[in-house]
Write a protein that holds these residues in place. Structure first.
Motif, PDB file in Angstrom:
ATOM      1  N   LYS A 151      21.093  93.719 -17.658  1.00 31.33           N
ATOM      2  CA  LYS A 151      22.377  93.874 -17.232  1.00 31.33           C
ATOM      3  C   LYS A 151      22.089  94.986 -16.113  1.00 31.33           C
ATOM      4  O   LYS A 151      22.875  95.057 -15.087  1.00 31.33           O
ATOM      5  CB  LYS A 151      23.116  94.708 -18.223  1.00 31.33           C
ATOM      6  CG  LYS A 151      23.333  93.612 -19.319  1.00 31.33           C
ATOM      7  CD  LYS A 151      24.429  94.610 -20.368  1.00 31.33           C
ATOM      8  CE  LYS A 151      24.957  93.657 -21.610  1.00 31.33           C
ATOM      9  NZ  LYS A 151      25.813  94.346 -22.602  1.00 31.33           N
ATOM     10  N   ALA A 152      21.118  95.823 -16.064  1.00 33.80           N
ATOM     11  CA  ALA A 152      21.176  96.827 -15.020  1.00 33.80           C
ATOM     12  C   ALA A 152      20.475  96.008 -13.751  1.00 33.80           C
ATOM     13  O   ALA A 152      21.055  96.278 -12.627  1.00 33.80           O
ATOM     14  CB  ALA A 152      20.082  97.908 -15.463  1.00 33.80           C
ATOM     15  N   ALA A 153      19.538  95.064 -13.827  1.00 35.95           N
ATOM     16  CA  ALA A 153      19.219  94.374 -12.700  1.00 35.95           C
ATOM     17  C   ALA A 153      20.194  93.408 -12.277  1.00 35.95           C
ATOM     18  O   ALA A 153      20.151  93.500 -11.018  1.00 35.95           O
ATOM     19  CB  ALA A 153      17.968  93.487 -13.187  1.00 35.95           C
ATOM     20  N   TRP A 154      20.821  92.993 -13.019  1.00 33.52           N
ATOM     21  CA  TRP A 154      22.230  92.052 -12.662  1.00 33.52           C
ATOM     22  C   TRP A 154      23.281  92.924 -11.746  1.00 33.52           C
ATOM     23  O   TRP A 154      23.505  92.617 -10.795  1.00 33.52           O
ATOM     24  CB  TRP A 154      22.749  91.426 -13.757  1.00 33.52           C
ATOM     25  CG  TRP A 154      23.828  90.399 -13.409  1.00 33.52           C
ATOM     26  CD1 TRP A 154      23.695  88.946 -13.123  1.00 33.52           C
ATOM     27  CD2 TRP A 154      25.079  90.538 -13.142  1.00 33.52           C
ATOM     28  NE1 TRP A 154      25.039  88.455 -12.781  1.00 33.52           N
ATOM     29  CE2 TRP A 154      25.614  89.356 -12.634  1.00 33.52           C
ATOM     30  CE3 TRP A 154      26.076  91.836 -13.114  1.00 33.52           C
ATOM     31  CZ2 TRP A 154      27.104  89.410 -12.250  1.00 33.52           C
ATOM     32  CZ3 TRP A 154      27.415  91.547 -12.973  1.00 33.52           C
ATOM     33  CH2 TRP A 154      27.881  90.282 -12.677  1.00 33.52           C
ATOM     34  N   ALA A 155      23.520  94.163 -12.152  1.00 29.43           N
ATOM     35  CA  ALA A 155      24.369  95.159 -11.476  1.00 29.43           C
ATOM     36  C   ALA A 155      23.667  95.381 -10.173  1.00 29.43           C
ATOM     37  O   ALA A 155      24.365  95.521  -9.096  1.00 29.43           O
ATOM     38  CB  ALA A 155      24.249  96.050 -12.379  1.00 29.43           C
ATOM     39  N   ALA A 156      22.402  95.606 -10.243  1.00 34.43           N
ATOM     40  CA  ALA A 156      21.643  95.886  -8.873  1.00 34.43           C
ATOM     41  C   ALA A 156      21.786  94.662  -7.902  1.00 34.43           C
ATOM     42  O   ALA A 156      21.934  95.019  -6.869  1.00 34.43           O
ATOM     43  CB  ALA A 156      20.230  96.312  -8.984  1.00 34.43           C
ATOM     44  N   TYR A 157      21.850  93.564  -8.493  1.00 34.09           N
ATOM     45  CA  TYR A 157      21.737  92.222  -7.680  1.00 34.09           C
ATOM     46  C   TYR A 157      23.186  92.404  -6.961  1.00 34.09           C
ATOM     47  O   TYR A 157      23.377  91.787  -5.811  1.00 34.09           O
ATOM     48  CB  TYR A 157      21.581  90.953  -8.427  1.00 34.09           C
ATOM     49  CG  TYR A 157      21.613  89.881  -7.797  1.00 34.09           C
ATOM     50  CD1 TYR A 157      20.994  89.547  -6.609  1.00 34.09           C
ATOM     51  CD2 TYR A 157      22.596  88.847  -8.304  1.00 34.09           C
ATOM     52  CE1 TYR A 157      20.916  88.264  -5.989  1.00 34.09           C
ATOM     53  CE2 TYR A 157      22.539  87.471  -7.665  1.00 34.09           C
ATOM     54  CZ  TYR A 157      21.796  87.328  -6.576  1.00 34.09           C
ATOM     55  OH  TYR A 157      21.885  86.096  -5.780  1.00 34.09           O
ATOM     56  N   GLN A 158      24.267  92.741  -7.781  1.00 32.23           N
ATOM     57  CA  GLN A 158      25.819  92.785  -6.928  1.00 32.23           C
ATOM     58  C   GLN A 158      25.620  93.654  -5.696  1.00 32.23           C
ATOM     59  O   GLN A 158      26.443  93.319  -5.089  1.00 32.23           O
ATOM     60  CB  GLN A 158      26.541  93.202  -7.943  1.00 32.23           C
ATOM     61  CG  GLN A 158      26.773  92.371  -9.227  1.00 32.23           C
ATOM     62  CD  GLN A 158      26.385  90.930  -8.983  1.00 32.23           C
ATOM     63  OE1 GLN A 158      27.298  90.221  -8.481  1.00 32.23           O
ATOM     64  NE2 GLN A 158      25.398  90.383  -9.719  1.00 32.23           N
ATOM     65  N   GLN A 159      24.659  94.254  -5.466  1.00 31.31           N
ATOM     66  CA  GLN A 159      24.589  95.436  -4.327  1.00 31.31           C
ATOM     67  C   GLN A 159      23.609  94.980  -3.400  1.00 31.31           C
ATOM     68  O   GLN A 159      23.107  95.746  -2.510  1.00 31.31           O
ATOM     69  CB  GLN A 159      24.418  96.853  -4.766  1.00 31.31           C
ATOM     70  CG  GLN A 159      25.874  97.212  -5.645  1.00 31.31           C
ATOM     71  CD  GLN A 159      26.035  98.746  -5.865  1.00 31.31           C
ATOM     72  OE1 GLN A 159      25.754  99.453  -4.699  1.00 31.31           O
ATOM     73  NE2 GLN A 159      26.089  99.198  -6.989  1.00 31.31           N
TER      74      GLN A 159
END
Length: 249
Positions: A151-159
């Motif tokens: 989930k954290a990696a996916w959130a970083a992908y959004q940025q």
């Protein structure tokens, strides 16, 4: 006769599933299993061991055939509509999609961390020959930080910082946890408020990756699916360089 066999098969499978679920529950859970029903199920198994075995084997073969059919359908789509299969998920390497390697990975898996080192070497050695696509495959049954890390990696992908975040997670794999997730986000200068919001929105995307893994019958990490000029299908990490060397791309 076939109707009787079919009913017995359903009863056998149902009975085994019932017992498997009940026996696998934690000892402290209040399962409230009816002792009479349990004894009835056990008696059915004792009286019909051969039929039970044959029924379960037939069921397993049927499921394997379904997996094979789903895999073949996926691989056909992968060959003919590569962009749609990749979807809106992280990629690195060549943008030409000559050879596309999909990696199903788990940030808490030590084998995935080792694979990441090999893949980075291959990307450096063959920068214009293949495209790496990352798909989340958190093994939540054995890795309690696999899903939070995904989930954290996916959130970083959004940025726009997926691969930097990805590498930091694997580099600090033994420290996976909330403090690390926030520290990496701060080090990458992410908008922390957005990062926290996006983590709560990641489930749908991760579930899509999981569904793809299940559809392909994958059972462990890391797993790889390749699509090149002459090869489309599951591969071992050790085979990837050979495919690139012989010019399948």
């Amino acid at each position: 006769m076939m109707k009787i066999f079919h009913k017995l098969r359903i009863l056998a499978i149902t009975s085994l599933i019932f017992l498997t679920i009940s026996w696998s529950l934690p000892a402290q859970a209040d399962t409230k299993i009816d002792p009479k029903l349990e004894q009835q199920v056990l008696e059915i198994i004792r009286r019909n061991p051969k039929a039970i075995i044959e029924s379960v084997q037939a069921y397993q073969e049927e499921q394997q055939q379904k997996v094979q059919q789903a895999r073949q359908g996926f691989l056909q789509d992968f060959r003919t509509n590569t962009k749609a299969i990749i979807g809106d998920f992280p990629t690195t390497g060549s943008t030409q999609l000559k050879t596309v390697l999909i990696e199903f990975s788990d940030f808490e898996c030590p084998y995935c961390a080792e694979a990441n080192k090999t893949l980075k070497d291959l990307l450096a050695k063959y920068p214009n020959q293949f495209t790496l696509v990352y798909k989340h495959f958190p093994l939540v049954q054995i890795h309690d930080q696999a899903l939070p890390a995904a989930k954290a990696a996916w959130a970083a992908y959004q940025q726009g910082k997926f691969w930097q975040y990805h590498d930091a997670l694997f580099t600090n794999q033994k420290q996976l946890g909330e403090s690390l997730y926030l520290d990496i986000a701060k080090n990458l200068n992410l908008d922390l408020a957005k990062f926290k919001r996006d983590r709560n929105l990641a489930d749908k995307a991760i579930q899509q990756d999981l569904q793809m893994a299940y559809k392909l019958g994958l059972s462990g990490t890391p797993s790889f699916i390749i699509n090149s000029k002459n090869v489309t299908g599951p591969v071992q990490l050790s085979e990837i360089e050979s495919i690139l060397e012989r010019g399948d791309s």
